[in-house]
Design a protein around this motif. Sequence first.
Motif, PDB file in Angstrom:
ATOM      1  N   ALA A  41      -2.685  -6.932  53.873  1.00 26.46           N
ATOM      2  CA  ALA A  41      -2.239  -7.510  52.602  1.00 26.46           C
ATOM      3  C   ALA A  41      -2.640  -8.969  52.428  1.00 26.46           C
ATOM      4  O   ALA A  41      -2.912  -9.412  51.317  1.00 26.46           O
ATOM      5  CB  ALA A  41      -0.725  -7.381  52.460  1.00 26.46           C
ATOM      6  N   GLY A  42      -2.640  -9.777  53.513  1.00 28.06           N
ATOM      7  CA  GLY A  42      -2.979 -11.187  53.342  1.00 28.06           C
ATOM      8  C   GLY A  42      -2.669 -12.019  54.570  1.00 28.06           C
ATOM      9  O   GLY A  42      -2.511 -11.496  55.676  1.00 28.06           O
TER      10      GLY A  42
ATOM     11  N   THR B 211      -1.416 -16.026  51.125  1.00 22.39           N
ATOM     12  CA  THR B 211      -2.698 -15.868  50.440  1.00 22.39           C
ATOM     13  C   THR B 211      -3.039 -14.391  50.436  1.00 22.39           C
ATOM     14  O   THR B 211      -3.255 -13.778  51.481  1.00 22.39           O
ATOM     15  CB  THR B 211      -3.808 -16.651  51.159  1.00 22.39           C
ATOM     16  OG1 THR B 211      -3.436 -18.029  51.225  1.00 22.39           O
ATOM     17  CG2 THR B 211      -5.121 -16.535  50.407  1.00 22.39           C
ATOM     18  N   SER B 212      -3.068 -13.809  49.251  1.00 23.18           N
ATOM     19  CA  SER B 212      -3.312 -12.377  49.115  1.00 23.18           C
ATOM     20  C   SER B 212      -4.735 -12.020  49.510  1.00 23.18           C
ATOM     21  O   SER B 212      -5.636 -12.862  49.509  1.00 23.18           O
ATOM     22  CB  SER B 212      -3.041 -11.960  47.665  1.00 23.18           C
ATOM     23  OG  SER B 212      -3.418 -10.619  47.440  1.00 23.18           O
ATOM     24  N   LEU B 213      -4.947 -10.760  49.838  1.00 21.39           N
ATOM     25  CA  LEU B 213      -6.312 -10.283  50.031  1.00 21.39           C
ATOM     26  C   LEU B 213      -7.094 -10.440  48.728  1.00 21.39           C
ATOM     27  O   LEU B 213      -8.312 -10.595  48.736  1.00 21.39           O
ATOM     28  CB  LEU B 213      -6.296  -8.815  50.481  1.00 21.39           C
ATOM     29  CG  LEU B 213      -7.586  -8.231  51.068  1.00 21.39           C
ATOM     30  CD1 LEU B 213      -7.269  -7.066  51.993  1.00 21.39           C
ATOM     31  CD2 LEU B 213      -8.547  -7.747  49.996  1.00 21.39           C
TER      32      LEU B 213
ATOM     33  N   VAL C 117      -3.955  -0.806  49.908  1.00 20.85           N
ATOM     34  CA  VAL C 117      -2.731  -1.394  49.362  1.00 20.85           C
ATOM     35  C   VAL C 117      -2.851  -1.512  47.843  1.00 20.85           C
ATOM     36  O   VAL C 117      -3.842  -2.038  47.334  1.00 20.85           O
ATOM     37  CB  VAL C 117      -2.463  -2.778  49.975  1.00 20.85           C
ATOM     38  CG1 VAL C 117      -1.234  -3.425  49.333  1.00 20.85           C
ATOM     39  CG2 VAL C 117      -2.275  -2.657  51.478  1.00 20.85           C
ATOM     40  N   ASP C 118      -1.844  -1.030  47.133  1.00 24.55           N
ATOM     41  CA  ASP C 118      -1.771  -1.226  45.689  1.00 24.55           C
ATOM     42  C   ASP C 118      -0.996  -2.512  45.443  1.00 24.55           C
ATOM     43  O   ASP C 118       0.232  -2.533  45.476  1.00 24.55           O
ATOM     44  CB  ASP C 118      -1.077  -0.036  45.025  1.00 24.55           C
ATOM     45  CG  ASP C 118      -1.105  -0.128  43.498  1.00 24.55           C
ATOM     46  OD1 ASP C 118      -1.493  -1.192  42.969  1.00 24.55           O
ATOM     47  OD2 ASP C 118      -0.750   0.864  42.839  1.00 24.55           O
TER      48      ASP C 118
ATOM     49  N   GLY D 128       5.850  -4.274  47.458  1.00 22.91           N
ATOM     50  CA  GLY D 128       7.297  -4.440  47.549  1.00 22.91           C
ATOM     51  C   GLY D 128       7.769  -4.968  48.887  1.00 22.91           C
ATOM     52  O   GLY D 128       8.395  -6.017  48.974  1.00 22.91           O
ATOM     53  N   PHE D 129       7.446  -4.249  49.965  1.00 22.52           N
ATOM     54  CA  PHE D 129       7.866  -4.639  51.307  1.00 22.52           C
ATOM     55  C   PHE D 129       6.643  -4.757  52.207  1.00 22.52           C
ATOM     56  O   PHE D 129       5.723  -3.944  52.128  1.00 22.52           O
ATOM     57  CB  PHE D 129       8.850  -3.615  51.883  1.00 22.52           C
ATOM     58  CG  PHE D 129      10.166  -3.575  51.162  1.00 22.52           C
ATOM     59  CD1 PHE D 129      11.210  -4.379  51.566  1.00 22.52           C
ATOM     60  CD2 PHE D 129      10.343  -2.743  50.072  1.00 22.52           C
ATOM     61  CE1 PHE D 129      12.427  -4.359  50.892  1.00 22.52           C
ATOM     62  CE2 PHE D 129      11.551  -2.708  49.394  1.00 22.52           C
ATOM     63  CZ  PHE D 129      12.594  -3.509  49.806  1.00 22.52           C
ATOM     64  N   VAL D 130       6.641  -5.774  53.064  1.00 15.43           N
ATOM     65  CA  VAL D 130       5.507  -6.036  53.948  1.00 15.43           C
ATOM     66  C   VAL D 130       6.021  -6.415  55.332  1.00 15.43           C
ATOM     67  O   VAL D 130       7.231  -6.555  55.549  1.00 15.43           O
ATOM     68  CB  VAL D 130       4.615  -7.180  53.395  1.00 15.43           C
ATOM     69  CG1 VAL D 130       3.971  -6.783  52.073  1.00 15.43           C
ATOM     70  CG2 VAL D 130       5.419  -8.468  53.233  1.00 15.43           C
ATOM     71  N   TYR D 131       5.081  -6.587  56.265  1.00 12.11           N
ATOM     72  CA  TYR D 131       5.406  -7.019  57.615  1.00 12.11           C
ATOM     73  C   TYR D 131       4.549  -8.230  57.975  1.00 12.11           C
ATOM     74  O   TYR D 131       3.335  -8.212  57.781  1.00 12.11           O
ATOM     75  CB  TYR D 131       5.141  -5.891  58.627  1.00 12.11           C
ATOM     76  CG  TYR D 131       5.960  -4.656  58.396  1.00 12.11           C
ATOM     77  CD1 TYR D 131       7.235  -4.532  58.923  1.00 12.11           C
ATOM     78  CD2 TYR D 131       5.460  -3.604  57.624  1.00 12.11           C
ATOM     79  CE1 TYR D 131       7.996  -3.391  58.709  1.00 12.11           C
ATOM     80  CE2 TYR D 131       6.206  -2.464  57.399  1.00 12.11           C
ATOM     81  CZ  TYR D 131       7.478  -2.366  57.938  1.00 12.11           C
ATOM     82  OH  TYR D 131       8.228  -1.252  57.717  1.00 12.11           O
ATOM     83  N   VAL D 132       5.187  -9.260  58.492  1.00 13.41           N
ATOM     84  CA  VAL D 132       4.471 -10.423  59.002  1.00 13.41           C
ATOM     85  C   VAL D 132       4.111 -10.161  60.457  1.00 13.41           C
ATOM     86  O   VAL D 132       4.974  -9.805  61.268  1.00 13.41           O
ATOM     87  CB  VAL D 132       5.321 -11.709  58.883  1.00 13.41           C
ATOM     88  CG1 VAL D 132       4.570 -12.905  59.459  1.00 13.41           C
ATOM     89  CG2 VAL D 132       5.675 -11.970  57.428  1.00 13.41           C
TER      90      VAL D 132
END
Length: 292
Positions: free
Chosen positions: A156-157, A170-172, A258-259, A264-268
Amino acid sequence: MRNLIQFIYRFRAFLVFLILEAASIYLLVQNNSYQNAAFYNSANTYVGKVLEMQSNVTDYFRLITVNESLVKENAHLKEALFRERKIAGDTLLTRIDSVMTLRDTLNRPLPVPFTFTGAKVINNSVRRTNNYFTLNIGSLQGVQPGMGVVAPEGVAGRVKAVSANYATVTSLLHSQTLISGKLTRDGTFGTVKWESGDDAHTATLNYIPLHVKVFKGDTVVSSGYNALFPEGIMIGKVLSVKKEADKSFFTIKVRLAVDFTKLGFVYVVKNLDQAERDSLELPLLKKGEEDE
Protein backbone atom coordinates in the motif's frame (compact mmCIF):
# COMPACT_ATOMS: atom_id res chain seq x y z
CA MET A 1 -52.45 24.96 -1.23
CA ARG A 2 -55.33 26.84 0.41
CA ASN A 3 -54.47 25.33 3.79
CA LEU A 4 -50.83 26.37 3.38
CA ILE A 5 -51.83 29.94 2.55
CA GLN A 6 -54.18 30.03 5.55
CA PHE A 7 -51.41 28.70 7.79
CA ILE A 8 -48.95 31.33 6.62
CA TYR A 9 -51.55 34.08 7.01
CA ARG A 10 -52.50 32.93 10.50
CA PHE A 11 -48.91 32.82 11.73
CA ARG A 12 -47.56 35.65 9.58
CA ALA A 13 -46.38 37.70 12.54
CA PHE A 14 -44.47 34.79 14.06
CA LEU A 15 -42.93 33.84 10.71
CA VAL A 16 -41.81 37.42 10.09
CA PHE A 17 -40.26 37.40 13.57
CA LEU A 18 -38.33 34.21 12.78
CA ILE A 19 -37.05 35.63 9.48
CA LEU A 20 -35.93 38.86 11.15
CA GLU A 21 -34.32 36.91 14.00
CA ALA A 22 -32.39 34.74 11.55
CA ALA A 23 -31.27 37.80 9.58
CA SER A 24 -30.13 39.49 12.81
CA ILE A 25 -28.10 36.47 13.89
CA TYR A 26 -26.55 36.24 10.42
CA LEU A 27 -25.52 39.92 10.45
CA LEU A 28 -24.21 39.62 14.01
CA VAL A 29 -22.05 36.63 13.14
CA GLN A 30 -20.77 38.05 9.86
CA ASN A 31 -19.83 41.48 11.23
CA ASN A 32 -18.30 40.59 14.61
CA SER A 33 -15.10 38.52 14.76
CA TYR A 34 -15.74 37.12 18.24
CA GLN A 35 -19.26 35.94 17.47
CA ASN A 36 -18.05 34.63 14.10
CA ALA A 37 -15.31 32.52 15.70
CA ALA A 38 -17.62 31.27 18.45
CA PHE A 39 -20.29 30.28 15.92
CA TYR A 40 -17.95 28.38 13.64
CA ASN A 41 -16.19 26.64 16.52
CA SER A 42 -19.56 25.45 17.80
CA ALA A 43 -20.65 24.50 14.30
CA ASN A 44 -17.45 22.49 13.75
CA THR A 45 -18.04 20.65 17.01
CA TYR A 46 -21.56 19.61 16.07
CA VAL A 47 -20.61 18.84 12.46
CA GLY A 48 -17.75 16.70 13.77
CA LYS A 49 -20.12 14.77 16.01
CA VAL A 50 -22.53 14.23 13.14
CA LEU A 51 -19.71 13.03 10.87
CA GLU A 52 -18.45 10.73 13.62
CA MET A 53 -21.92 9.24 14.03
CA GLN A 54 -22.17 8.83 10.26
CA SER A 55 -18.78 7.12 10.18
CA ASN A 56 -19.80 4.78 13.01
CA VAL A 57 -23.00 3.82 11.19
CA THR A 58 -21.09 3.24 7.93
CA ASP A 59 -18.44 1.17 9.73
CA TYR A 60 -21.17 -0.91 11.38
CA PHE A 61 -22.71 -1.89 8.06
CA ARG A 62 -19.24 -2.65 6.66
CA LEU A 63 -18.49 -5.12 9.45
CA ILE A 64 -19.68 -8.09 7.41
CA THR A 65 -17.33 -7.22 4.54
CA VAL A 66 -14.45 -6.49 6.91
CA ASN A 67 -14.96 -9.76 8.79
CA GLU A 68 -15.03 -11.72 5.54
CA SER A 69 -11.77 -10.07 4.51
CA LEU A 70 -10.18 -10.88 7.88
CA VAL A 71 -11.34 -14.48 7.72
CA LYS A 72 -9.86 -14.91 4.24
CA GLU A 73 -6.61 -13.27 5.32
CA ASN A 74 -6.35 -15.48 8.41
CA ALA A 75 -6.93 -18.54 6.26
CA HIS A 76 -4.09 -17.54 3.94
CA LEU A 77 -1.83 -16.83 6.93
CA LYS A 78 -2.57 -20.22 8.47
CA GLU A 79 -1.87 -21.94 5.17
CA ALA A 80 1.40 -20.03 4.80
CA LEU A 81 2.34 -20.80 8.40
CA PHE A 82 1.83 -24.55 8.05
CA ARG A 83 3.58 -24.56 4.68
CA GLU A 84 6.63 -22.78 6.11
CA ARG A 85 6.68 -25.01 9.16
CA LYS A 86 6.62 -28.06 6.93
CA ILE A 87 9.50 -26.74 4.81
CA ALA A 88 11.46 -25.81 7.93
CA GLY A 89 10.74 -29.19 9.48
CA ASP A 90 11.89 -31.08 6.39
CA THR A 91 15.09 -29.03 6.25
CA LEU A 92 15.81 -29.58 9.94
CA LEU A 93 15.26 -33.31 9.60
CA THR A 94 18.02 -33.54 7.05
CA ARG A 95 20.44 -31.31 8.98
CA ILE A 96 19.76 -32.24 12.57
CA ASP A 97 22.81 -32.16 14.81
CA SER A 98 23.77 -35.41 16.54
CA VAL A 99 23.92 -33.70 19.95
CA MET A 100 20.43 -32.17 19.69
CA THR A 101 17.31 -34.30 19.80
CA LEU A 102 14.63 -34.06 17.11
CA ARG A 103 12.11 -32.66 19.58
CA ASP A 104 14.46 -29.91 20.76
CA THR A 105 15.26 -28.94 17.19
CA LEU A 106 11.65 -28.66 16.05
CA ASN A 107 10.68 -26.72 19.19
CA ARG A 108 13.23 -23.99 18.53
CA PRO A 109 11.40 -20.82 17.38
CA LEU A 110 12.05 -19.77 13.80
CA PRO A 111 13.34 -16.21 13.39
CA VAL A 112 10.64 -13.74 12.27
CA PRO A 113 12.29 -10.49 11.07
CA PHE A 114 8.97 -8.70 10.38
CA THR A 115 6.16 -7.63 12.69
CA PHE A 116 2.76 -6.23 11.67
CA THR A 117 0.69 -3.60 13.49
CA GLY A 118 -2.93 -3.11 12.47
CA ALA A 119 -4.25 0.39 11.74
CA LYS A 120 -7.34 2.10 10.35
CA VAL A 121 -7.19 4.53 7.43
CA ILE A 122 -8.93 7.75 8.52
CA ASN A 123 -8.11 9.90 5.49
CA ASN A 124 -7.15 9.02 1.93
CA SER A 125 -6.61 10.60 -1.49
CA VAL A 126 -6.44 8.89 -4.90
CA ARG A 127 -6.95 11.64 -7.49
CA ARG A 128 -3.83 13.75 -7.00
CA THR A 129 -0.40 13.47 -8.56
CA ASN A 130 1.04 12.68 -5.12
CA ASN A 131 -1.41 10.82 -2.90
CA TYR A 132 -1.24 10.14 0.83
CA PHE A 133 -3.37 8.45 3.48
CA THR A 134 -3.49 8.86 7.26
CA LEU A 135 -3.50 6.14 9.92
CA ASN A 136 -4.92 6.24 13.45
CA ILE A 137 -1.66 5.01 15.05
CA GLY A 138 1.65 6.80 15.58
CA SER A 139 4.90 6.80 17.53
CA LEU A 140 3.19 5.67 20.74
CA GLN A 141 2.30 2.45 18.92
CA GLY A 142 5.85 2.02 17.58
CA VAL A 143 5.37 3.50 14.11
CA GLN A 144 8.40 5.24 12.60
CA PRO A 145 9.02 7.07 9.32
CA GLY A 146 10.23 4.76 6.58
CA MET A 147 8.23 1.69 7.59
CA GLY A 148 6.30 -0.18 4.94
CA VAL A 149 2.50 -0.38 4.91
CA VAL A 150 0.48 -3.24 3.44
CA ALA A 151 -3.24 -3.82 3.04
CA PRO A 152 -4.79 -7.30 3.31
CA GLU A 153 -4.61 -7.47 -0.49
CA GLY A 154 -1.02 -6.27 -0.93
CA VAL A 155 1.51 -3.40 -0.87
CA ALA A 156 0.00 0.00 0.00
CA GLY A 157 2.78 2.52 0.74
CA ARG A 158 5.46 3.83 3.07
CA VAL A 159 5.24 5.85 6.30
CA LYS A 160 6.33 9.45 5.71
CA ALA A 161 5.62 11.37 8.93
CA VAL A 162 4.55 10.37 12.44
CA SER A 163 2.99 12.14 15.42
CA ALA A 164 2.13 10.61 18.78
CA ASN A 165 -1.11 8.99 17.62
CA TYR A 166 -1.21 9.43 13.85
CA ALA A 167 0.92 8.61 10.81
CA THR A 168 0.92 9.96 7.25
CA VAL A 169 1.72 7.40 4.57
CA THR A 170 3.04 8.02 1.07
CA SER A 171 0.66 5.96 -1.02
CA LEU A 172 1.76 3.65 -3.80
CA LEU A 173 -0.26 6.15 -5.87
CA HIS A 174 2.53 8.73 -5.58
CA SER A 175 4.81 9.93 -8.35
CA GLN A 176 7.94 9.32 -6.25
CA THR A 177 7.05 5.90 -4.84
CA LEU A 178 9.18 3.04 -6.19
CA ILE A 179 8.53 -0.57 -5.16
CA SER A 180 10.96 -3.37 -5.96
CA GLY A 181 8.82 -6.13 -7.46
CA LYS A 182 9.39 -9.41 -9.27
CA LEU A 183 7.50 -11.78 -11.52
CA THR A 184 6.62 -15.01 -9.74
CA ARG A 185 6.94 -16.88 -13.05
CA ASP A 186 10.76 -16.72 -13.14
CA GLY A 187 11.85 -14.28 -10.40
CA THR A 188 12.85 -11.46 -12.78
CA PHE A 189 12.74 -8.25 -10.78
CA GLY A 190 11.97 -4.67 -11.75
CA THR A 191 10.48 -1.51 -10.29
CA VAL A 192 6.78 -0.80 -9.86
CA LYS A 193 5.87 2.85 -10.25
CA TRP A 194 2.51 4.60 -10.45
CA GLU A 195 2.36 7.10 -13.29
CA SER A 196 0.29 10.22 -12.58
CA GLY A 197 -1.61 9.67 -15.83
CA ASP A 198 -2.78 6.21 -14.72
CA ASP A 199 -5.94 5.58 -12.76
CA ALA A 200 -5.96 4.39 -9.16
CA HIS A 201 -6.03 0.75 -10.22
CA THR A 202 -2.98 0.44 -12.49
CA ALA A 203 0.78 1.00 -12.30
CA THR A 204 3.84 0.29 -14.47
CA LEU A 205 6.43 -2.45 -14.01
CA ASN A 206 9.73 -1.11 -15.38
CA TYR A 207 13.11 -2.62 -16.30
CA ILE A 208 11.96 -6.08 -17.39
CA PRO A 209 14.34 -7.13 -20.24
CA LEU A 210 12.98 -8.07 -23.65
CA HIS A 211 14.28 -11.64 -23.48
CA VAL A 212 12.03 -12.41 -20.49
CA LYS A 213 8.74 -14.16 -21.20
CA VAL A 214 5.93 -12.09 -19.70
CA PHE A 215 2.23 -12.85 -20.15
CA LYS A 216 -1.02 -11.17 -19.24
CA GLY A 217 -2.15 -12.44 -15.85
CA ASP A 218 1.37 -13.02 -14.47
CA THR A 219 1.65 -12.20 -10.78
CA VAL A 220 3.92 -9.42 -9.48
CA VAL A 221 5.03 -9.52 -5.82
CA SER A 222 7.53 -7.68 -3.64
CA SER A 223 11.07 -8.88 -4.34
CA GLY A 224 12.41 -8.66 -0.79
CA TYR A 225 15.39 -6.61 -2.01
CA ASN A 226 13.93 -3.59 -0.27
CA ALA A 227 13.99 -3.83 3.52
CA LEU A 228 10.50 -2.30 3.79
CA PHE A 229 8.48 -5.33 2.73
CA PRO A 230 8.85 -9.08 3.15
CA GLU A 231 9.39 -11.06 -0.02
CA GLY A 232 6.24 -12.25 -1.73
CA ILE A 233 3.76 -9.54 -0.73
CA MET A 234 1.21 -9.16 -3.54
CA ILE A 235 1.48 -6.07 -5.76
CA GLY A 236 -0.73 -6.96 -8.70
CA LYS A 237 -1.17 -8.87 -11.95
CA VAL A 238 0.12 -8.05 -15.42
CA LEU A 239 -2.56 -6.28 -17.42
CA SER A 240 -0.70 -5.72 -20.68
CA VAL A 241 2.79 -6.21 -22.15
CA LYS A 242 4.07 -3.87 -24.85
CA LYS A 243 7.33 -4.01 -26.76
CA GLU A 244 8.46 -0.64 -28.06
CA ALA A 245 11.04 -0.30 -30.82
CA ASP A 246 13.14 2.39 -29.12
CA LYS A 247 13.35 0.69 -25.70
CA SER A 248 15.37 -2.21 -24.36
CA PHE A 249 12.71 -3.05 -21.75
CA PHE A 250 9.06 -4.02 -21.91
CA THR A 251 6.35 -1.51 -21.05
CA ILE A 252 4.23 -3.53 -18.63
CA LYS A 253 0.97 -2.36 -17.09
CA VAL A 254 0.00 -3.96 -13.78
CA ARG A 255 -3.44 -4.01 -12.23
CA LEU A 256 -2.85 -3.29 -8.55
CA ALA A 257 -4.10 -5.81 -6.01
CA VAL A 258 -5.11 -3.06 -3.57
CA ASP A 259 -8.21 -1.01 -4.37
CA PHE A 260 -7.09 2.35 -2.99
CA THR A 261 -10.57 3.82 -3.44
CA LYS A 262 -11.80 1.43 -0.71
CA LEU A 263 -8.76 1.40 1.57
CA GLY A 264 -9.96 0.72 5.11
CA PHE A 265 -7.58 -1.31 7.27
CA VAL A 266 -3.83 -1.79 6.79
CA TYR A 267 -0.76 -3.15 8.56
CA VAL A 268 2.42 -1.24 9.33
CA VAL A 269 5.43 -3.47 8.71
CA LYS A 270 8.47 -3.31 10.97
CA ASN A 271 11.67 -4.99 9.87
CA LEU A 272 13.50 -6.04 13.04
CA ASP A 273 16.73 -6.44 11.07
CA GLN A 274 16.54 -3.14 9.20
CA ALA A 275 19.01 -1.26 11.41
CA GLU A 276 21.65 -3.97 10.94
CA ARG A 277 21.00 -4.10 7.21
CA ASP A 278 21.14 -0.31 6.85
CA SER A 279 24.44 -0.20 8.73
CA LEU A 280 25.96 -2.29 5.94
CA GLU A 281 24.14 -0.93 2.88
CA LEU A 282 23.94 2.83 3.52
CA PRO A 283 27.74 3.40 3.67
CA LEU A 284 28.10 1.59 0.33
CA LEU A 285 25.34 3.70 -1.22
CA LYS A 286 26.94 6.91 0.01
CA LYS A 287 30.34 5.77 -1.26
CA GLY A 288 28.81 5.01 -4.65
CA GLU A 289 27.29 8.49 -4.83
CA GLU A 290 30.66 10.06 -3.95
CA ASP A 291 32.45 8.00 -6.62
CA GLU A 292 29.98 9.23 -9.23
